[in-house]
Design a protein around this motif. Structure first.
Motif, PDB file in Angstrom:
ATOM      1  N   VAL A 296      29.783 138.220   2.032  1.00 25.58           N
ATOM      2  CA  VAL A 296      29.609 139.317   1.086  1.00 25.58           C
ATOM      3  C   VAL A 296      30.768 140.282   1.160  1.00 25.58           C
ATOM      4  O   VAL A 296      31.289 140.734   0.164  1.00 25.58           O
ATOM      5  CB  VAL A 296      28.268 140.047   1.368  1.00 25.58           C
ATOM      6  N   ARG A 297      31.175 140.595   2.372  1.00 22.23           N
ATOM      7  CA  ARG A 297      32.265 141.555   2.517  1.00 22.23           C
ATOM      8  C   ARG A 297      33.542 141.007   1.900  1.00 22.23           C
ATOM      9  O   ARG A 297      34.267 141.710   1.209  1.00 22.23           O
ATOM     10  CB  ARG A 297      32.486 141.892   3.990  1.00 22.23           C
ATOM     11  N   ARG A 298      33.802 139.740   2.161  1.00 23.16           N
ATOM     12  CA  ARG A 298      35.044 139.170   1.622  1.00 23.16           C
ATOM     13  C   ARG A 298      35.008 139.160   0.087  1.00 23.16           C
ATOM     14  O   ARG A 298      35.958 139.554  -0.562  1.00 23.16           O
ATOM     15  CB  ARG A 298      35.218 137.739   2.126  1.00 23.16           C
ATOM     16  N   SER A 299      33.910 138.734  -0.461  1.00 17.94           N
ATOM     17  CA  SER A 299      33.856 138.637  -1.915  1.00 17.94           C
ATOM     18  C   SER A 299      33.825 140.003  -2.563  1.00 17.94           C
ATOM     19  O   SER A 299      34.325 140.184  -3.660  1.00 17.94           O
ATOM     20  CB  SER A 299      32.615 137.840  -2.334  1.00 17.94           C
ATOM     21  N   ALA A 300      33.223 140.971  -1.862  1.00 20.36           N
ATOM     22  CA  ALA A 300      33.147 142.316  -2.432  1.00 20.36           C
ATOM     23  C   ALA A 300      34.481 143.015  -2.407  1.00 20.36           C
ATOM     24  O   ALA A 300      34.774 143.848  -3.247  1.00 20.36           O
ATOM     25  CB  ALA A 300      32.111 143.149  -1.665  1.00 20.36           C
ATOM     26  N   VAL A 301      35.320 142.652  -1.425  1.00 22.05           N
ATOM     27  CA  VAL A 301      36.566 143.380  -1.262  1.00 22.05           C
ATOM     28  C   VAL A 301      37.634 142.910  -2.228  1.00 22.05           C
ATOM     29  O   VAL A 301      38.351 143.689  -2.825  1.00 22.05           O
ATOM     30  CB  VAL A 301      37.068 143.227   0.187  1.00 22.05           C
ATOM     31  N   GLY A 302      37.745 141.605  -2.415  1.00 26.04           N
ATOM     32  CA  GLY A 302      38.874 141.094  -3.180  1.00 26.04           C
ATOM     33  C   GLY A 302      38.671 141.164  -4.673  1.00 26.04           C
ATOM     34  O   GLY A 302      37.561 141.204  -5.168  1.00 26.04           O
TER      35      GLY A 302
ATOM     36  N   LEU B  36      34.785 152.234   0.816  1.00 30.24           N
ATOM     37  CA  LEU B  36      33.617 151.978   1.657  1.00 30.24           C
ATOM     38  C   LEU B  36      32.332 152.052   0.828  1.00 30.24           C
ATOM     39  O   LEU B  36      31.444 151.195   0.943  1.00 30.24           O
ATOM     40  CB  LEU B  36      33.566 152.998   2.794  1.00 30.24           C
ATOM     41  N   LYS B  37      32.224 153.068  -0.018  1.00 29.46           N
ATOM     42  CA  LYS B  37      31.053 153.182  -0.902  1.00 29.46           C
ATOM     43  C   LYS B  37      30.978 151.987  -1.853  1.00 29.46           C
ATOM     44  O   LYS B  37      29.896 151.456  -2.122  1.00 29.46           O
ATOM     45  CB  LYS B  37      31.140 154.480  -1.702  1.00 29.46           C
ATOM     46  N   ASP B  38      32.134 151.560  -2.376  1.00 33.82           N
ATOM     47  CA  ASP B  38      32.145 150.469  -3.341  1.00 33.82           C
ATOM     48  C   ASP B  38      31.716 149.159  -2.700  1.00 33.82           C
ATOM     49  O   ASP B  38      31.017 148.350  -3.326  1.00 33.82           O
ATOM     50  CB  ASP B  38      33.550 150.332  -3.941  1.00 33.82           C
ATOM     51  N   ILE B  39      32.118 148.939  -1.456  1.00 36.14           N
ATOM     52  CA  ILE B  39      31.690 147.731  -0.744  1.00 36.14           C
ATOM     53  C   ILE B  39      30.170 147.704  -0.645  1.00 36.14           C
ATOM     54  O   ILE B  39      29.526 146.678  -0.888  1.00 36.14           O
ATOM     55  CB  ILE B  39      32.336 147.672   0.652  1.00 36.14           C
ATOM     56  N   ARG B  40      29.589 148.851  -0.294  1.00 37.65           N
ATOM     57  CA  ARG B  40      28.127 148.905  -0.176  1.00 37.65           C
ATOM     58  C   ARG B  40      27.460 148.692  -1.539  1.00 37.65           C
ATOM     59  O   ARG B  40      26.461 147.961  -1.648  1.00 37.65           O
ATOM     60  CB  ARG B  40      27.702 150.246   0.416  1.00 37.65           C
ATOM     61  N   ASN B  41      27.997 149.303  -2.575  1.00 33.66           N
ATOM     62  CA  ASN B  41      27.399 149.149  -3.897  1.00 33.66           C
ATOM     63  C   ASN B  41      27.452 147.702  -4.377  1.00 33.66           C
ATOM     64  O   ASN B  41      26.483 147.172  -4.936  1.00 33.66           O
ATOM     65  CB  ASN B  41      28.101 150.060  -4.903  1.00 33.66           C
TER      66      ASN B  41
ATOM     67  N   VAL C 295      44.746 144.448  -0.393  1.00 32.94           N
ATOM     68  CA  VAL C 295      45.036 144.737   1.017  1.00 32.94           C
ATOM     69  C   VAL C 295      44.466 146.093   1.407  1.00 32.94           C
ATOM     70  O   VAL C 295      43.920 146.260   2.506  1.00 32.94           O
ATOM     71  CB  VAL C 295      46.563 144.685   1.278  1.00 32.94           C
ATOM     72  N   LEU C 296      44.580 147.061   0.512  1.00 34.59           N
ATOM     73  CA  LEU C 296      44.011 148.378   0.805  1.00 34.59           C
ATOM     74  C   LEU C 296      42.505 148.272   1.002  1.00 34.59           C
ATOM     75  O   LEU C 296      41.946 148.868   1.933  1.00 34.59           O
ATOM     76  CB  LEU C 296      44.329 149.339  -0.343  1.00 34.59           C
ATOM     77  N   ARG C 297      41.841 147.508   0.158  1.00 24.94           N
ATOM     78  CA  ARG C 297      40.400 147.328   0.289  1.00 24.94           C
ATOM     79  C   ARG C 297      40.049 146.555   1.554  1.00 24.94           C
ATOM     80  O   ARG C 297      39.082 146.869   2.245  1.00 24.94           O
ATOM     81  CB  ARG C 297      39.845 146.610  -0.949  1.00 24.94           C
ATOM     82  N   TRP C 298      40.854 145.537   1.870  1.00 22.33           N
ATOM     83  CA  TRP C 298      40.564 144.749   3.078  1.00 22.33           C
ATOM     84  C   TRP C 298      40.785 145.575   4.343  1.00 22.33           C
ATOM     85  O   TRP C 298      40.071 145.409   5.336  1.00 22.33           O
ATOM     86  CB  TRP C 298      41.420 143.487   3.102  1.00 22.33           C
ATOM     87  N   TRP C 299      41.743 146.488   4.306  1.00 28.27           N
ATOM     88  CA  TRP C 299      41.945 147.414   5.438  1.00 28.27           C
ATOM     89  C   TRP C 299      40.658 148.184   5.727  1.00 28.27           C
ATOM     90  O   TRP C 299      40.263 148.350   6.883  1.00 28.27           O
ATOM     91  CB  TRP C 299      43.086 148.382   5.130  1.00 28.27           C
TER      92      TRP C 299
ATOM     93  N   ALA D  60      37.544 147.227   4.752  1.00 28.54           N
ATOM     94  CA  ALA D  60      36.452 146.303   5.053  1.00 28.54           C
ATOM     95  C   ALA D  60      36.483 145.801   6.494  1.00 28.54           C
ATOM     96  O   ALA D  60      35.437 145.583   7.100  1.00 28.54           O
ATOM     97  CB  ALA D  60      36.496 145.125   4.084  1.00 28.54           C
ATOM     98  N   GLU D  61      37.667 145.604   7.064  1.00 27.34           N
ATOM     99  CA  GLU D  61      37.733 145.042   8.408  1.00 27.34           C
ATOM    100  C   GLU D  61      37.812 146.112   9.499  1.00 27.34           C
ATOM    101  O   GLU D  61      37.854 145.799  10.677  1.00 27.34           O
ATOM    102  CB  GLU D  61      38.942 144.111   8.531  1.00 27.34           C
ATOM    103  N   SER D  62      37.784 147.388   9.108  1.00 28.43           N
ATOM    104  CA  SER D  62      37.907 148.472  10.093  1.00 28.43           C
ATOM    105  C   SER D  62      36.544 148.871  10.643  1.00 28.43           C
ATOM    106  O   SER D  62      35.509 148.731   9.981  1.00 28.43           O
ATOM    107  CB  SER D  62      38.559 149.705   9.444  1.00 28.43           C
TER     108      SER D  62
END
Length: 696
Positions: free
Chosen positions: A4-10, A103-108, A657-661, A663-665
């Motif tokens: 989910v995190r990977r698909s939500a981020v990219g 961070l909010k967008d990943i959760r949404n 990359v900004l979003r993945w930074w 997501a993985e933090s």
């Protein structure tokens, strides 16, 4: 969860990553046509010179701007509401915004994948002094009318909002960007004033004359949340004698042939000595009269402070008598700078033994605890300091018009030296409150302000917090500590750019009448406070109901509401249901938006406005340092995405990359960002082996 995190981020989506992973190792292509997968023209990797162009194409092709509307129209059994804490509309988007919004967008997006309908309305905090100061630039407020100031501030805020909104969209944040909330919108202001009115009707909002944090550089009152503490502030600290004119009864019986005794106090704010009204002691500790070996001066101090004072004075202190603090009752001292004035020794529980002498100089106009003593013992609360931090005509002539932080302070020290009242003088490096906007020191100064009685809300707020999930749980203790420290909340500000406090004052008596003007603001905006005649607000029905007299007897107030009250009432203006599922903000909001939202909601509805709080850390440099333009370690998210000379790496990285930074933090600690961190995120995002792990 990783999937989910990977698909939500990219921006590329699951399809291109899944196809790549399943086909890896299929050198001969024997199984390629046997796997039923969606066909896509998305590239295996969005990289290289076409990165930015391709990312934007993907955003447009995937309908990122329509995603929020689509999921809102889709039927769902449950709704998930993440209430957006409004960023401040006073500058360009920064990496702290990126951390929070992504961070909010990943959760949404995670909630959308779970089949829920997401309610997320972005907002902006649009009022306040920082915007007003930046909008005015070099122009002084004396050159413009309140309406001219407000117009310039509004235009400045709108430009900042436009830049920030464009950045948030470029970062891929899912929202209905044409349906945001703004604290300067008339309907929002109307909802806010309804909260004010209800709290005032319950007696939770009141006007009083008491000490508040005051910024001479901003010429306005400040709340605790608007302060930052400078741990390296240097004050001139003095040990000062107050000669005892009348010894306490029990002490007089033991005095014999001692001679003159002086109470010894310690202060880091000598400028407050002219406003002294008492010397306070702790009733339950021991005090002693000591004699200095070097000059035989007799001093009254706390017994447990004798050794420290002897070391500081570099002389032996002989104890002549020891007695309970309660025995000091009835003692009277000579004021050191006002010959005709006498001040009493009074008991107080705020006296501590960690520093000083165990006796506390008490100036009710310039201290919160001092004011409490004045209220209990009916002492005068005289403020001889004006809005610019200068002594007024209430002070002696040699002090008038002098700044209390500079030449006024020096003059008071000279006055004390002239009468021989200073026992010791030294520099003291300590933590001191500064105005978070102007970065200048503040003072505590009594003035007539509007307050919320937070002491009466404290227990209800604590009970409400017990029903809230706090992530991480360790942040709960900080939330409770802030509640415990806050006995009242000053909500009035002496500026033009804000929501006016809806009050009218009688021209002769000064008595105030609070009127309900939410409907007018909803239709015409808060500028109407200045443009509409008084009759618009003080209608015959209002006058009759409040028995206020004639319209001509009243003038409208000039104060505006604290911006923390502005944003703290957002639950009333934005939330569709009584409570949001989550508030997600940085740890600085433990004493800010989380608190103001909680207190206003508990005051009106007896419940918290949130079911869960997520408290994340700050974005810092790779050395763990706070980002600062002066240090040169600021990372601009626009440079991260689009490239530029500010980073000694090989941008552009793009938004992925900004979003993945993010997501993985580990967002619950400080989140580091810099060339090494971004390169690692880039390598991680585009490594085939790691891509395949997302689907195992």
């Amino acid at each position: 969860m990783l999937l989910v995190r990977r698909s939500a981020v990219g921006f590329g989506g699951v399809a291109r990553w899944g196809l790549r992973c399943l086909c890896s190792g299929d050198a001969a292509g024997r199984y390629r046509d046997t796997v039923l997968l969606p066909r896509t023209d998305f590239p295996m990797r969005v990289n290289g010179p076409n990165l930015l162009e391709r990312e934007i194409q993907i955003q447009q092709k995937c309908g990122f701007d329509q995603l929020y509307t689509w999921q809102r129209e889709k039927k769902a059994k449950k709704e998930y509401c993440l209430h957006d804490g409004p960023p401040y509309a006073n500058g360009d988007p920064h990496v702290g915004h990126a951390l929070n919004k992504i961070l909010k967008d990943i959760r949404n997006r995670f909630e959308v994948l779970r089949g829920r309908q997401v309610h997320y309305v972005p907002g902006w905090d649009c009022h306040g002094l920082p915007i007003e100061l930046k909008a005015l630039g070099d122009l002084g407020t004396n050159e413009l009318t309140p309406l001219q100031i407000r117009q310039k501030a509004r235009e400045f805020a709108e430009r900042a909002i436009s830049r920030q909104r464009a950045a948030f969209q470029r970062w891929g944040v899912m929202a209905h960007w044409e349906n945001c909330y703004y604290t300067f919108d008339g309907k929002y202001e109307a909802a806010q004033l309804k909260v004010f009115q209800e709290m005032h009707n319950k007696g939770l909002i009141y006007q009083d004359y008491k000490p508040v944090f005051w910024s001479p550089s901003s010429r306005t009152a400040l709340a605790e949340a608007e302060l930052e503490y400078n741990p390296e502030h240097v004050s001139r600290a003095l040990y000062i004698t107050f000669p005892l004119l009348t010894l306490p009864a029990k002490l007089a019986a033991k005095a014999g042939a001692w001679g003159h005794v002086s109470a010894l106090i310690w202060t880091t704010q000598p400028w407050t000595i002219p406003a002294n009204q008492a010397v306070c002691y702790m009733p339950k500790v021991q005090y002693s009269v000591v004699k200095r070996a070097d000059n035989e001066q007799l001093l009254l101090v706390a017994s447990e402070r004798i050794n420290s004072l002897a070391s500081m004075l570099k002389t032996n202190l002989e104890s002549l008598a020891t007695f309970a603090g309660s025995d000091l009752e009835g003692g009277v001292c000579q004021h050191p700078t006002i010959p005709a004035k006498q001040v009493s020794l009074l008991p107080a529980n705020h006296v501590t033994m960690t520093k000083g002498t165990g006796l506390v100089h008490t100036a009710p106009a310039h201290g919160m605890e001092d004011y409490g003593v004045a209220t209990h013992f009916n002492l005068p609360v005289e403020c001889m300091v004006d809005e610019e931090g200068r002594f007024t005509e209430l002070a002696v002539p040699e002090l008038q018009k002098k700044s209390v932080m500079t030449e006024g302070n020096a003059t008071v020290i000279s006055m004390l030296q002239a009468v021989g009242a200073i026992v010791k003088e030294e520099d003291c490096v300590h933590s001191y409150p500064y105005d978070w906007r102007t970065k200048q020191p503040v003072v505590i100064r009594a003035s007539k302000q509007w307050f919320i009685n937070t002491a009466s809300l404290k227990d209800k707020a604590k009970d409400a917090l017990q029903k809230v999930r706090v992530i991480p749980e360790s942040a709960r203790s900080s939330l409770l500590a802030v509640l415990d420290r806050r006995t009242y909340w000053c909500i009035s500000r002496q500026r033009s750019w804000g929501v006016p406090i809806p009050v009218f004052y009688h021209k002769e008596t000064g008595e105030h009448s609070v009127t309900h003007i939410a409907k007018v603001f909803s239709e015409k905006g808060s500028d109407s406070w200045w443009t509409e005649p008084v009759e618009t607000f003080l209608t015959p029905e209002v006058l009759q109901k409040s028995k206020a007299g004639a319209v001509s007897d009243y003038v409208r107030g000039e104060d505006v509401l604290d911006i923390w009250f502005d944003s703290g009432a957002s639950w009333a203006a934005v939330l569709p249901d009584p409570r949001a599922d989550s508030y997600v903000e940085g740890k600085d909001q433990v004493g800010g938006w989380f608190q103001s939202s909680l207190l206003t909601s508990v005051a009106v509805r007896n419940k918290a406005p949130y079911k869960a709080l997520v408290v994340h850390g700050f974005a810092v440099s790779e050395k763990g340092e706070k980002m600062s333009k002066s240090v040169g370690n600021v990372i601009d998210p626009d440079v991260v995405i689009n490239g530029g000379k500010d980073l000694s790496v090989s941008p552009p990285y793009g938004a992925d990359v900004l979003r993945w930074w993010v997501a993985e933090s580990n967002v619950f600690s400080e989140v580091q960002i810099g060339p090494n961190t971004l390169n690692a995120a880039k390598d991680s995002l585009f490594t085939p082996a790691q891509m395949s792990q997302a689907y195992l």
